[in-house]
Design a protein around this motif. Structure first.
Motif, short mmCIF file in Angstrom:
data_model
loop_
_atom_site.label_atom_id
_atom_site.label_comp_id
_atom_site.label_asym_id
_atom_site.label_seq_id
_atom_site.Cartn_x
_atom_site.Cartn_y
_atom_site.Cartn_z
N ILE A 108 -7.91 -2.85 -14.17
CA ILE A 108 -8.45 -2.10 -13.04
C ILE A 108 -7.44 -1.03 -12.66
N VAL A 109 -7.88 0.22 -12.61
CA VAL A 109 -7.03 1.34 -12.19
C VAL A 109 -7.47 1.76 -10.80
N GLY A 110 -6.55 1.74 -9.84
CA GLY A 110 -6.94 2.05 -8.47
C GLY A 110 -5.78 2.56 -7.63
N ASP A 111 -6.04 2.68 -6.34
CA ASP A 111 -5.08 3.20 -5.37
C ASP A 111 -4.40 2.03 -4.67
N HIS A 112 -3.09 1.97 -4.74
CA HIS A 112 -2.37 0.84 -4.13
C HIS A 112 -2.50 0.84 -2.61
#
Length: 528
Positions: free
Chosen positions: A238-242
């Motif tokens: 999953i690639v996302g905004d921390h």
């Protein structure tokens, strides 16, 4: 030396057409003088031998050796051996469509001609790679020294104590800068080191989670390698905004970039706390030079730190190779990938170095190994470690400050031109340019400077005169009015530490070898 041998030596510097012309001229002249073709044949044989010099030097077995080996195997020719060895179904049943061969000299000339077509740009792309200066003492005595540049992976390491000492120095440097407890002797590059961190986190996880979370602020090449390596292992990425991730789905690990790929410095401490509460391990991909100014990953709570050491004196080299580092906690020492150099004692009780914890490795654990014997970049790790020795803690600190100062100068100029610049930063700027990105990007390319369309990393040339800061401002000025200023107006932006939310809290590079040699007087002016 005979005249024949002199002719052979000189012919090695001729092209094939020169050889043919010379042969025709000398051969016909000889025939006229001697009235027969025997002299012509001698010259032809001499030229043929000169053309075969490359093969003779690079193919070990002589015809006599080949025949002796064939007799032992029971074959009369190489063709008969190949017919018996390689199944006809997989063999090409016709000759290769190759042109006539070239001499070694001709090949080198052709390669030089191709190389002259390269356009040498000033790279401000960043994303983990910045041009740097290799100190001449390291270039001459390590990079160009066959005693060092043939180093790869230590197969019989204990007989090479000097190499192990250099690698131990590299490990110590990484431990000091990352604030973690153990580091390996290098990996291939930052992206594959991050993938190894994902695999290690997966192996250490005690739950059923099969998802690895990756910050969208990571370098794009790292994200790509992570996704590729995850597929065969059945891991979801999953690639996302921390800043918005709420841990609403189970993960076994997370990857953060520090500073981010667009240059922003984030405080990840709260994210790391939540990740640990969710049972996940956290990896930080950190710029090693920035850690001379910023709080290290270990102090932020990270379990693993990875990154590359290219900017520690290793040339860009068209993107590689560059040694990666991998550091973690002592508790995970039996799961760490790569090779580990440890201090021991020899049979006489004297200090000696060896490869430690080899039970993790392929030659013992086979498919269950956590270390691959070919995952080291020994030469480049040695260069990076010696770069730290050469400059010492104060030297590295001053280099980092100077790089940040140039970046701050550029930021100040861009802000005076009316652009919005992302903060806080170390050496890379994100500039909001609206719909002018294409125009600015094309102007930079036209003047031999490369950058990505949303960020500039001026640290690539920290000592250029005039500084890259002035050059970059020129590209932006024409798109945002004609407000002019000189660098003199910009040379005193706030000091680096005043811009950082997370500053280093303890001395770095405390190893005696790294803190003592750099203080010795130097006779040259090599600063970075």
């Amino acid at each position: 030396m005979s005249s024949d041998s002199l002719d052979l030596h000189r012919s090695s510097e001729l092209s094939q057409s020169d050889l043919d012309a010379s042969y025709a001229q000398v051969g016909s002249s000889t025939v006229l003088q001697n009235g027969n073709a025997s002299a012509s044949n001698r010259f032809k044989r001499a030229f043929d031998e000169a053309q075969g010099e490359f093969e003779r030097r690079h193919i070990g077995p002589s015809p006599k050796d080949i025949q002796a080996m064939l007799e032992v195997l029971g074959f009369s020719t190489l063709e008969a051996l190949i017919d018996k060895t390689i199944p006809p179904a997989i063999r090409l049943q016709k000759p290769l469509e190759l042109t006539g061969g070239c001499s070694e000299y001709e090949v080198l000339q052709e390669l030089r001609a191709i190389a002259t077509q390269n356009q040498i740009f000033r790279s401000c792309i960043g994303m983990g790679y910045s041009d740097c200066i290799t100190p001449p003492v390291i270039q001459r005595n390590i990079l160009e020294n066959p005693g060092w540049y043939t180093q790869y992976t230590p197969y019989q390491p204990e007989i090479a104590q000097g190499r192990l000492e250099a690698l131990l120095n590299f490990q110590t440097m990484v431990i000091d800068l990352t604030g973690l407890e153990i580091a390996n002797a290098s990996l291939l590059d930052e992206a594959t080191a991050a993938a190894e961190a994902m695999t290690m986190s997966y192996g250490l996880h005690k739950g059923s989670a099969k998802t690895f979370w990756v910050s969208q602020a990571c370098h794009p090449q790292t994200i790509d390698v992570i996704q590729t390596r995850a597929k065969p292992q059945g891991i979801e990425v999953i690639v996302g905004d921390h800043q918005t991730f709420e841990f609403d789905s189970p993960i076994f690990g997370a990857l953060l970039q520090y500073p981010a790929t667009d240059g922003t410095i984030y405080d990840y401490q709260e994210f790391i706390r939540q990740a640990h509460a969710a049972g996940a391990l956290v990896t930080m991909a950190a710029d090693l030079l920035s850690l001379t100014l910023l709080k290290p990953p270990g102090e932020l709570g990270a379990d693993i730190a990875v990154g590359n050491t290219q900017r520690f004196g290793v040339p860009l080299g068209y993107g590689g190779p560059h040694a990666a580092y991998f550091a973690t906690k002592e508790a995970y020492k039996r799961q760490i990938p790569g090779r580990l150099v440890g201090v021991s004692k020899d049979g006489s009780g004297r200090p000696a170095l060896r490869l430690a914890l080899q039970t993790r490795e392929q030659h013992i654990r086979r498919d269950k190994a956590t270390s691959n014997i070919c995952t080291a970049q020994v030469l480049l790790a040695v260069m990076a470690g010696m770069y730290a020795v050469y400059h010492g803690p104060e030297g590295l600190y001053q280099i980092a400050r100077r790089i940040h100062q140039h970046t701050a100068t550029l930021a100040e100029g861009l802000q005076q031109l009316g652009y919005e610049v992302g903060t806080p930063f170390f050496d890379t700027l994100r500039v909001e340019v609206g719909n002018q990105a294409k125009e600015i990007f094309e102007r930079a390319i036209a003047t031999a400077l490369t950058c990505v369309e949303w960020a500039i990393a001026p640290s690539a040339f920290p000592l250029t005169k005039p500084p890259v800061s002035k050059t970059c401002c020129t590209y932006f000025r024409f798109s945002h009015g004609e407000k002019l200023f000189t660098l003199r107006h910009l040379l005193f932006p706030p000091a680096p530490n005043s811009r950082f939310p997370l500053t280093i809290s303890a001395p770095h590079l405390i190893s005696p070898i790294q803190s003592s040699i750099a203080t010795a007087p130097k006779r040259n002016c090599c600063a970075t």
